[in-house]
Write a protein that holds these residues in place. Structure first.
Motif, PDB file in Angstrom:
ATOM      1  N   ARG A 297     -22.917  -8.430  13.399  1.00 41.93           N
ATOM      2  CA  ARG A 297     -23.838  -8.360  12.259  1.00 41.93           C
ATOM      3  C   ARG A 297     -23.513  -8.967  10.982  1.00 41.93           C
ATOM      4  NH1 ARG A 297     -29.113  -7.680  12.187  1.00 41.93           N
ATOM      5  NH2 ARG A 297     -30.014  -6.829  10.348  1.00 41.93           N
ATOM      6  N   LYS A 298     -21.982  -9.215  10.840  1.00 38.02           N
ATOM      7  CA  LYS A 298     -21.598  -9.895   9.728  1.00 38.02           C
ATOM      8  C   LYS A 298     -21.921 -11.275   9.696  1.00 38.02           C
ATOM      9  CE  LYS A 298     -17.417  -6.783   9.155  1.00 38.02           C
ATOM     10  NZ  LYS A 298     -16.096  -6.553   9.253  1.00 38.02           N
ATOM     11  N   THR A 299     -22.201 -11.744  10.888  1.00 38.22           N
ATOM     12  CA  THR A 299     -22.413 -13.184  11.108  1.00 38.22           C
ATOM     13  C   THR A 299     -23.915 -13.297  11.271  1.00 38.22           C
ATOM     14  OG1 THR A 299     -21.766 -13.215  13.339  1.00 38.22           O
ATOM     15  CG2 THR A 299     -20.386 -14.156  11.721  1.00 38.22           C
ATOM     16  N   LYS A 300     -24.668 -12.382  12.071  1.00 41.33           N
ATOM     17  CA  LYS A 300     -25.921 -12.433  12.322  1.00 41.33           C
ATOM     18  C   LYS A 300     -26.878 -12.032  11.139  1.00 41.33           C
ATOM     19  CE  LYS A 300     -29.465 -12.966  15.339  1.00 41.33           C
ATOM     20  NZ  LYS A 300     -30.603 -12.663  14.226  1.00 41.33           N
ATOM     21  N   GLY A 301     -26.162 -11.070  10.372  1.00 36.93           N
ATOM     22  CA  GLY A 301     -27.169 -10.799   9.284  1.00 36.93           C
ATOM     23  C   GLY A 301     -27.340 -11.864   8.241  1.00 36.93           C
ATOM     24  N   PRO A 302     -26.293 -12.520   7.639  1.00 36.24           N
ATOM     25  CA  PRO A 302     -26.260 -13.667   6.706  1.00 36.24           C
ATOM     26  C   PRO A 302     -27.139 -14.662   7.501  1.00 36.24           C
ATOM     27  CG  PRO A 302     -24.162 -12.684   6.743  1.00 36.24           C
ATOM     28  CD  PRO A 302     -24.637 -12.231   8.076  1.00 36.24           C
ATOM     29  N   GLN A 303     -26.934 -15.133   8.673  1.00 33.40           N
ATOM     30  CA  GLN A 303     -27.573 -16.216   9.247  1.00 33.40           C
ATOM     31  C   GLN A 303     -29.207 -15.788   9.237  1.00 33.40           C
ATOM     32  OE1 GLN A 303     -26.749 -19.177  10.472  1.00 33.40           O
ATOM     33  NE2 GLN A 303     -28.896 -19.547  10.356  1.00 33.40           N
ATOM     34  N   ASP A 304     -29.664 -14.660   9.266  1.00 34.84           N
ATOM     35  CA  ASP A 304     -30.926 -14.334   9.034  1.00 34.84           C
ATOM     36  C   ASP A 304     -31.462 -14.513   7.545  1.00 34.84           C
ATOM     37  OD1 ASP A 304     -31.381 -13.379  11.595  1.00 34.84           O
ATOM     38  OD2 ASP A 304     -31.050 -11.126  11.322  1.00 34.84           O
ATOM     39  N   LEU A 305     -30.712 -14.253   6.751  1.00 33.92           N
ATOM     40  CA  LEU A 305     -31.145 -14.272   5.257  1.00 33.92           C
ATOM     41  C   LEU A 305     -31.517 -15.777   5.032  1.00 33.92           C
ATOM     42  CD1 LEU A 305     -28.664 -11.670   3.171  1.00 33.92           C
ATOM     43  CD2 LEU A 305     -31.047 -11.501   4.571  1.00 33.92           C
ATOM     44  N   TYR A 306     -30.328 -16.531   5.618  1.00 32.08           N
ATOM     45  CA  TYR A 306     -30.592 -18.078   5.346  1.00 32.08           C
ATOM     46  C   TYR A 306     -31.803 -18.419   6.124  1.00 32.08           C
ATOM     47  CZ  TYR A 306     -29.498 -22.969   5.841  1.00 32.08           C
ATOM     48  OH  TYR A 306     -29.894 -24.221   5.751  1.00 32.08           O
ATOM     49  N   ASP A 307     -31.917 -18.084   7.354  1.00 34.22           N
ATOM     50  CA  ASP A 307     -33.038 -18.539   7.957  1.00 34.22           C
ATOM     51  C   ASP A 307     -34.428 -18.310   7.044  1.00 34.22           C
ATOM     52  OD1 ASP A 307     -31.650 -19.813   9.679  1.00 34.22           O
ATOM     53  OD2 ASP A 307     -32.035 -18.077  11.429  1.00 34.22           O
ATOM     54  N   MET A 308     -34.442 -16.866   6.561  1.00 34.79           N
ATOM     55  CA  MET A 308     -35.633 -16.582   5.710  1.00 34.79           C
ATOM     56  C   MET A 308     -35.810 -17.315   4.390  1.00 34.79           C
ATOM     57  SD  MET A 308     -36.045 -12.655   4.265  1.00 34.79           S
ATOM     58  CE  MET A 308     -35.111 -11.921   5.468  1.00 34.79           C
ATOM     59  N   VAL A 309     -34.633 -17.493   3.714  1.00 33.16           N
ATOM     60  CA  VAL A 309     -34.721 -18.405   2.621  1.00 33.16           C
ATOM     61  C   VAL A 309     -35.342 -19.845   2.935  1.00 33.16           C
ATOM     62  CG1 VAL A 309     -33.362 -19.451   0.696  1.00 33.16           C
ATOM     63  CG2 VAL A 309     -32.850 -17.308   1.308  1.00 33.16           C
ATOM     64  N   LYS A 310     -34.780 -20.453   3.985  1.00 32.25           N
ATOM     65  CA  LYS A 310     -35.191 -21.927   4.662  1.00 32.25           C
ATOM     66  C   LYS A 310     -36.756 -21.719   4.698  1.00 32.25           C
ATOM     67  CE  LYS A 310     -34.450 -26.075   5.982  1.00 32.25           C
ATOM     68  NZ  LYS A 310     -34.129 -26.952   4.592  1.00 32.25           N
ATOM     69  N   ALA A 311     -37.407 -20.657   5.327  1.00 29.93           N
ATOM     70  CA  ALA A 311     -38.818 -20.497   5.479  1.00 29.93           C
ATOM     71  C   ALA A 311     -39.642 -20.288   4.388  1.00 29.93           C
ATOM     72  CB  ALA A 311     -39.097 -19.398   6.493  1.00 29.93           C
ATOM     73  N   ILE A 312     -38.886 -19.550   3.294  1.00 34.47           N
ATOM     74  CA  ILE A 312     -39.658 -19.451   2.181  1.00 34.47           C
ATOM     75  C   ILE A 312     -39.668 -20.499   1.481  1.00 34.47           C
ATOM     76  CG2 ILE A 312     -39.351 -18.240  -0.132  1.00 34.47           C
ATOM     77  CD1 ILE A 312     -38.250 -15.575   1.013  1.00 34.47           C
ATOM     78  N   GLU A 313     -38.340 -21.432   1.538  1.00 33.05           N
ATOM     79  CA  GLU A 313     -38.407 -22.639   0.656  1.00 33.05           C
ATOM     80  C   GLU A 313     -39.504 -23.773   1.269  1.00 33.05           C
ATOM     81  OE1 GLU A 313     -35.121 -26.174  -0.362  1.00 33.05           O
ATOM     82  OE2 GLU A 313     -34.825 -24.907   1.481  1.00 33.05           O
ATOM     83  N   GLU A 314     -39.851 -23.570   2.704  1.00 36.32           N
ATOM     84  CA  GLU A 314     -40.682 -24.466   3.222  1.00 36.32           C
ATOM     85  C   GLU A 314     -42.126 -23.768   3.212  1.00 36.32           C
ATOM     86  OE1 GLU A 314     -39.511 -24.803   7.042  1.00 36.32           O
ATOM     87  OE2 GLU A 314     -37.484 -25.987   6.618  1.00 36.32           O
ATOM     88  N   HIS A 315     -42.435 -22.786   2.391  1.00 42.65           N
ATOM     89  CA  HIS A 315     -43.643 -22.086   2.228  1.00 42.65           C
ATOM     90  C   HIS A 315     -44.420 -21.909   3.561  1.00 42.65           C
ATOM     91  CE1 HIS A 315     -43.411 -23.370  -1.948  1.00 42.65           C
ATOM     92  NE2 HIS A 315     -42.997 -24.522  -1.502  1.00 42.65           N
ATOM     93  N   ASN A 316     -43.502 -21.177   4.440  1.00 42.15           N
ATOM     94  CA  ASN A 316     -43.862 -21.075   5.667  1.00 42.15           C
ATOM     95  C   ASN A 316     -43.964 -19.392   5.968  1.00 42.15           C
ATOM     96  OD1 ASN A 316     -44.431 -20.571   8.597  1.00 42.15           O
ATOM     97  ND2 ASN A 316     -43.185 -22.170   9.173  1.00 42.15           N
ATOM     98  N   PRO A 317     -44.875 -18.679   5.417  1.00 41.74           N
ATOM     99  CA  PRO A 317     -45.154 -17.198   5.447  1.00 41.74           C
ATOM    100  C   PRO A 317     -45.014 -16.612   6.623  1.00 41.74           C
ATOM    101  CG  PRO A 317     -47.274 -18.090   5.057  1.00 41.74           C
ATOM    102  CD  PRO A 317     -46.156 -19.081   4.716  1.00 41.74           C
ATOM    103  N   GLU A 318     -45.543 -17.431   7.647  1.00 41.86           N
ATOM    104  CA  GLU A 318     -45.633 -16.441   9.134  1.00 41.86           C
ATOM    105  C   GLU A 318     -43.897 -16.316   9.750  1.00 41.86           C
ATOM    106  OE1 GLU A 318     -47.512 -18.915   8.026  1.00 41.86           O
ATOM    107  OE2 GLU A 318     -49.335 -18.004   8.230  1.00 41.86           O
ATOM    108  N   THR A 319     -43.408 -17.487   9.601  1.00 40.60           N
ATOM    109  CA  THR A 319     -41.996 -17.494  10.077  1.00 40.60           C
ATOM    110  C   THR A 319     -41.291 -16.665   9.168  1.00 40.60           C
ATOM    111  OG1 THR A 319     -42.267 -19.863  10.900  1.00 40.60           O
ATOM    112  CG2 THR A 319     -40.043 -18.895  10.363  1.00 40.60           C
ATOM    113  N   ALA A 320     -41.247 -16.674   7.682  1.00 37.24           N
ATOM    114  CA  ALA A 320     -40.355 -15.969   6.938  1.00 37.24           C
ATOM    115  C   ALA A 320     -40.651 -14.493   7.137  1.00 37.24           C
ATOM    116  CB  ALA A 320     -40.782 -16.138   5.307  1.00 37.24           C
ATOM    117  N   VAL A 321     -41.725 -14.131   7.363  1.00 35.71           N
ATOM    118  CA  VAL A 321     -42.294 -12.577   7.865  1.00 35.71           C
ATOM    119  C   VAL A 321     -41.408 -12.145   9.072  1.00 35.71           C
ATOM    120  CG1 VAL A 321     -44.088 -10.758   8.282  1.00 35.71           C
ATOM    121  CG2 VAL A 321     -44.088 -12.354   6.235  1.00 35.71           C
ATOM    122  N   ALA A 322     -41.852 -13.172  10.047  1.00 28.02           N
ATOM    123  CA  ALA A 322     -41.232 -13.022  11.333  1.00 28.02           C
ATOM    124  C   ALA A 322     -39.705 -12.600  11.112  1.00 28.02           C
ATOM    125  CB  ALA A 322     -41.598 -13.833  12.554  1.00 28.02           C
ATOM    126  N   ILE A 323     -39.228 -13.437  10.696  1.00 26.67           N
ATOM    127  CA  ILE A 323     -37.565 -13.332  10.662  1.00 26.67           C
ATOM    128  C   ILE A 323     -37.098 -12.103   9.925  1.00 26.67           C
ATOM    129  CG2 ILE A 323     -35.495 -14.247   9.369  1.00 26.67           C
ATOM    130  CD1 ILE A 323     -37.084 -17.168   9.653  1.00 26.67           C
TER     131      ILE A 323
END
Length: 220
Positions: free
Chosen positions: A173-199
């Protein structure tokens, strides 16, 4: 005029210290809270200790046992499931709204918080990682202007932090958790709500699955 920060009172400092000890699992569920020992450990009076215990009881971190005093409360599987359901709902709403109004400055702050969280988890500094994770989500909620939703989250934050302490200490979880947060921010940056919410929902679901496999102790 700039707001002048008020220094913490002795009670506030003692309360924060005792709360951190519980949410970080230093004081485990079922641990008896002995006033004399707490007074000596924290260097405060019994009056302050009693006020702190009563306050933590209102946060459901401490539980009174008849004729036995107070112990650190446990979180039942039913409570954990409900907390994660509420997390998924409120965080999903905030993440979706954040995609529509995010600014470059807020994105920069989210990436910076992600990097700090990942670093502290790598160094096994769970306590600091928990505080930074709270700041990460607070920024999302406030950027999205979901202020009422954040108030609801803060009312659960002590128990959310305890559950995070359990899950962040688990293998992977120490690596998977931060990776999820990064992917979430990336989706937010790209204005992609469907992907961000799914993550976001996947992140919460996986955390719940980990939490259900961990012995969270007993307060009886």
């Amino acid at each position: 005029m700039l707001k002048v920060e008020r220094p913490k009172t002795l009670k506030e400092s003692a309360l924060a210290s005792l709360r951190d000890a519980i949410t970080s699992n230093t004081l485990k569920p079922g641990t008896r809270l002995v006033e004399r020992s707490l007074c000596e450990t924290m260097g405060v009076s019994r009056t302050v200790v009693r006020e702190c215990i009563r306050h933590l009881e209102s946060e459901h971190l401490v539980k009174g046992i008849p004729n036995s005093g107070f112990v650190v409360a446990s979180i039942s599987d039913e409570e954990a499931r409900e907390i994660y359901e509420i997390r998924a709902l409120l965080e999903g709403i905030a993440v979706k709204a954040c995609c529509e109004v995010i600014t470059p400055e807020a994105i920069k702050q989210l990436y910076a918080l992600h990097e700090e969280i990942a670093l502290h988890l790598k160094n096994d500094d769970i306590k600091t990682a928990l505080k930074l994770t709270t700041q990460f989500y607070e920024l999302i909620f406030k950027t999205a202007e979901k202020h009422v939703a954040w108030v609801l989250v803060t009312q659960l934050n002590s128990r959310i932090s305890r559950l995070r302490a359990y899950t962040l200490s688990s293998q992977g979880r120490k690596t998977k958790g931060p990776q999820d947060l990064y992917d979430m921010v990336k989706a937010i940056e790209e204005h992609n709500p469907e992907t961000a919410v799914a993550i976001c929902e996947r992140h919460v679901r996986e955390a719940y699955e980990i939490a259900t496999t961990i012995d969270k102790g007993s307060d009886t």
